[in-house]
Design a protein around this motif. Structure first.
Motif, short mmCIF file in Angstrom:
data_model
loop_
_atom_site.label_atom_id
_atom_site.label_comp_id
_atom_site.label_asym_id
_atom_site.label_seq_id
_atom_site.Cartn_x
_atom_site.Cartn_y
_atom_site.Cartn_z
N ARG A 10 98.34 -37.69 -77.55
CA ARG A 10 96.60 -39.11 -77.09
C ARG A 10 95.55 -38.90 -76.37
NH1 ARG A 10 99.41 -44.59 -79.73
NH2 ARG A 10 99.54 -44.23 -82.71
N ASP A 11 96.78 -38.73 -74.93
CA ASP A 11 96.07 -38.47 -73.92
C ASP A 11 95.30 -37.19 -73.93
OD1 ASP A 11 96.60 -41.30 -73.02
OD2 ASP A 11 97.71 -40.20 -71.54
N GLU A 12 96.37 -36.00 -74.31
CA GLU A 12 94.91 -34.22 -74.48
C GLU A 12 94.14 -34.75 -75.07
OE1 GLU A 12 97.61 -30.87 -74.15
OE2 GLU A 12 98.87 -32.48 -74.47
N LEU A 13 94.57 -35.28 -76.96
CA LEU A 13 92.81 -35.95 -77.24
C LEU A 13 91.77 -36.78 -77.07
CD1 LEU A 13 95.73 -35.52 -80.57
CD2 LEU A 13 94.40 -33.37 -80.29
N LEU A 14 92.61 -37.27 -76.25
CA LEU A 14 91.35 -38.21 -75.99
C LEU A 14 90.50 -37.84 -74.54
CD1 LEU A 14 92.76 -42.24 -75.81
CD2 LEU A 14 91.15 -40.81 -76.83
N ASP A 15 91.07 -36.70 -74.10
CA ASP A 15 90.15 -35.10 -72.90
C ASP A 15 89.37 -35.08 -73.15
OD1 ASP A 15 89.70 -34.65 -70.38
OD2 ASP A 15 90.23 -32.65 -71.46
N LEU A 16 89.45 -34.56 -74.96
CA LEU A 16 88.78 -33.64 -75.74
C LEU A 16 87.18 -34.50 -76.84
CD1 LEU A 16 91.00 -31.05 -77.85
CD2 LEU A 16 89.53 -30.99 -75.65
N VAL A 17 87.90 -35.78 -76.44
CA VAL A 17 87.75 -36.46 -77.32
C VAL A 17 85.91 -36.79 -76.74
CG1 VAL A 17 86.65 -39.00 -78.05
CG2 VAL A 17 88.47 -37.41 -79.07
N THR A 18 86.43 -37.16 -74.99
CA THR A 18 85.08 -37.81 -74.01
C THR A 18 84.10 -36.26 -73.99
OG1 THR A 18 86.81 -36.82 -72.41
CG2 THR A 18 86.78 -39.70 -73.05
N ARG A 19 84.45 -35.47 -74.22
CA ARG A 19 83.50 -34.04 -73.86
C ARG A 19 82.42 -34.00 -75.36
NH1 ARG A 19 87.93 -29.05 -72.28
NH2 ARG A 19 89.05 -30.18 -71.66
N LEU A 20 82.70 -35.09 -75.77
CA LEU A 20 81.82 -34.91 -77.28
C LEU A 20 80.00 -35.44 -76.60
CD1 LEU A 20 84.11 -34.27 -80.63
CD2 LEU A 20 83.33 -32.90 -78.51
N PRO A 21 78.70 -35.69 -77.39
CA PRO A 21 78.24 -36.00 -77.37
C PRO A 21 78.83 -37.53 -77.90
CG PRO A 21 77.21 -34.00 -78.00
CD PRO A 21 78.74 -34.41 -77.88
N THR A 22 77.83 -38.58 -77.43
CA THR A 22 78.21 -40.21 -77.64
C THR A 22 77.86 -41.02 -79.20
OG1 THR A 22 76.81 -40.82 -76.21
CG2 THR A 22 79.50 -40.18 -75.45
N VAL A 23 76.97 -39.90 -79.23
CA VAL A 23 76.16 -40.34 -79.97
C VAL A 23 75.28 -38.85 -81.67
CG1 VAL A 23 73.77 -41.58 -80.67
CG2 VAL A 23 74.36 -41.90 -78.73
N PRO A 24 76.55 -38.92 -81.92
CA PRO A 24 77.28 -37.23 -83.42
C PRO A 24 75.34 -37.11 -83.48
CG PRO A 24 78.06 -39.13 -83.65
CD PRO A 24 77.72 -39.69 -82.53
N ARG A 25 74.79 -38.41 -84.69
CA ARG A 25 73.92 -37.55 -85.47
C ARG A 25 72.58 -38.01 -85.34
NH1 ARG A 25 77.44 -41.58 -86.86
NH2 ARG A 25 78.75 -41.69 -89.00
N GLN A 26 72.06 -38.12 -83.36
CA GLN A 26 70.77 -37.86 -83.05
C GLN A 26 70.99 -36.70 -82.91
OE1 GLN A 26 71.10 -39.96 -79.07
NE2 GLN A 26 69.86 -41.37 -80.31
N ASP A 27 71.49 -35.43 -82.48
CA ASP A 27 71.57 -34.11 -82.71
C ASP A 27 73.02 -33.54 -83.52
OD1 ASP A 27 71.53 -31.60 -82.60
OD2 ASP A 27 70.61 -31.67 -80.38
N LEU A 28 73.37 -33.43 -84.62
CA LEU A 28 74.06 -32.79 -85.69
C LEU A 28 74.38 -31.95 -85.13
CD1 LEU A 28 74.47 -34.53 -89.19
CD2 LEU A 28 76.74 -34.85 -86.97
#
Length: 317
Positions: A10-28
């Motif tokens: 989970r910790d490794e996966l959460l680290d990957l999640v934090t690298r993504l844009p936080t409002v995905p639908r603005q620029d998919l």
């Protein structure tokens, strides 16, 4: 292996999640490009399981990632009551995981993110039904470029945890179909209707597609099946499809999705359904997220497509 326990990752996966844009639908497109970068750094047990499933599939026709990071129930927004989601809705963890895992497999196409939730008065063919069985179907079997994978992520289960996603695998069902029916069904085109979304505003355009229930390799065939929409007319066709239906019922597996689950369904070798459940309309009903993934396998991509592209509908012929 059909179930991959990701609890320790989970910790490794959460680290990957934090690298993504936080409002995905603005620029998919930018979001899915970032997800592709993250997909290259997935923990080895997950990456290897996904690559193996993508290359060979498995006997069960699905892969379940369990124990993934997900928001606590009291930190989730209310279950949606309308679609599409607002463009400014912040990224949910399950959406992020769908982005990363999906890009490991191929390209997200179409609307990309579909909220799946109960809706009063939903059409009986819609995933928004709840209190009736959503019948067995290969997703878009009538579409010449049907998706390779259907992915379902669970942010919130139904209250009683009764709802089950049912998966029937052709690899398990085929030995249960009498040989004469197998031979009859192989490479035989049959009329098929299409879902409401593909009817172009026409209430009932009829069976505008032609679908082969079994095709590809005779030793390891692909499946084209929809219990509601496949419309065989020849008596022998009707009998053969009934035998296939019976075999799929006999090998069906039930998957009860819970928060932190991602279910990846091989859409060329399975049919899936959903059992009924009772919504309470309290803002905490069942809430899944669905994406469709296409790859170059079976000719679903021709080259030059980008993640997030809308795929034009052409009925199978």
């Amino acid at each position: 292996m059909t179930v991959i326990d990701c609890t320790a990752l989970r910790d490794e996966l959460l680290d990957l999640v934090t690298r993504l844009p936080t409002v995905p639908r603005q620029d998919l497109r930018a979001f899915l490009d970032a997800a592709l970068d993250a997909a290259g750094e997935l923990p080895a047990p997950v990456a290897e399981a996904l690559d193996s499933f993508n290359e060979r599939g498995n006997e069960d026709g699905y892969l379940l990632l369990r124990g993934l990071p997900v928001e606590a129930a009291d930190r989730l927004p209310r279950t949606p009551e309308s679609t599409p989601a607002p463009v400014d809705r912040p990224l949910l963890t399950m959406e992020a995981i769908l982005g990363i895992v999906g890009r490991r497999l191929g390209l997200h196409t179409g609307t990309v993110y579909h909220d799946v939730y109960p809706s009063p008065g939903a059409h009986h063919l819609s995933s928004e039904t709840s209190e009736t069985l959503l019948e067995f179907h290969t997703e878009m079997a009538y579409h010449s470029l049907q998706p390779n994978y259907v992915m379902l992520a669970c942010s919130r289960a139904d209250h009683e945890r009764r709802a089950a996603t049912l998966v029937g695998s052709v690899r398990k069902a085929l030995p249960l179909v009498p040989e004469g029916f197998r031979e009859h069904l192989f490479d035989r085109k049959m009329p098929c209707c299409v879902d409401v979304a593909f009817r172009g505003g026409v209430e009932d355009p009829g069976a505008i597609a032609q679908v082969k229930p079994l095709y590809g390799s005779s030793e390891d065939p692909l499946l084209g099946y929809d219990r509601e929409l496949l419309a065989p007319e020849d008596p022998r066709d009707v009998e053969a499809v009934a035998a296939l239906s019976k075999a799929l019922d006999e090998c069906t597996e039930a998957v009860h999705l819970v928060p932190g689950d991602v279910l990846i369904i091989d859409n060329f070798r399975t049919t899936h359904a959903r059992t009924p459940f009772t919504p309470r309309w309290d803002g905490e009903d069942r809430w899944l997220h669905r994406v469709y993934i296409r790859t170059d396998r079976h000719g679903q991509l021709s080259g030059g497509e980008h993640a997030g592209d809308v795929i034009a509908f052409t009925p199978r012929a």
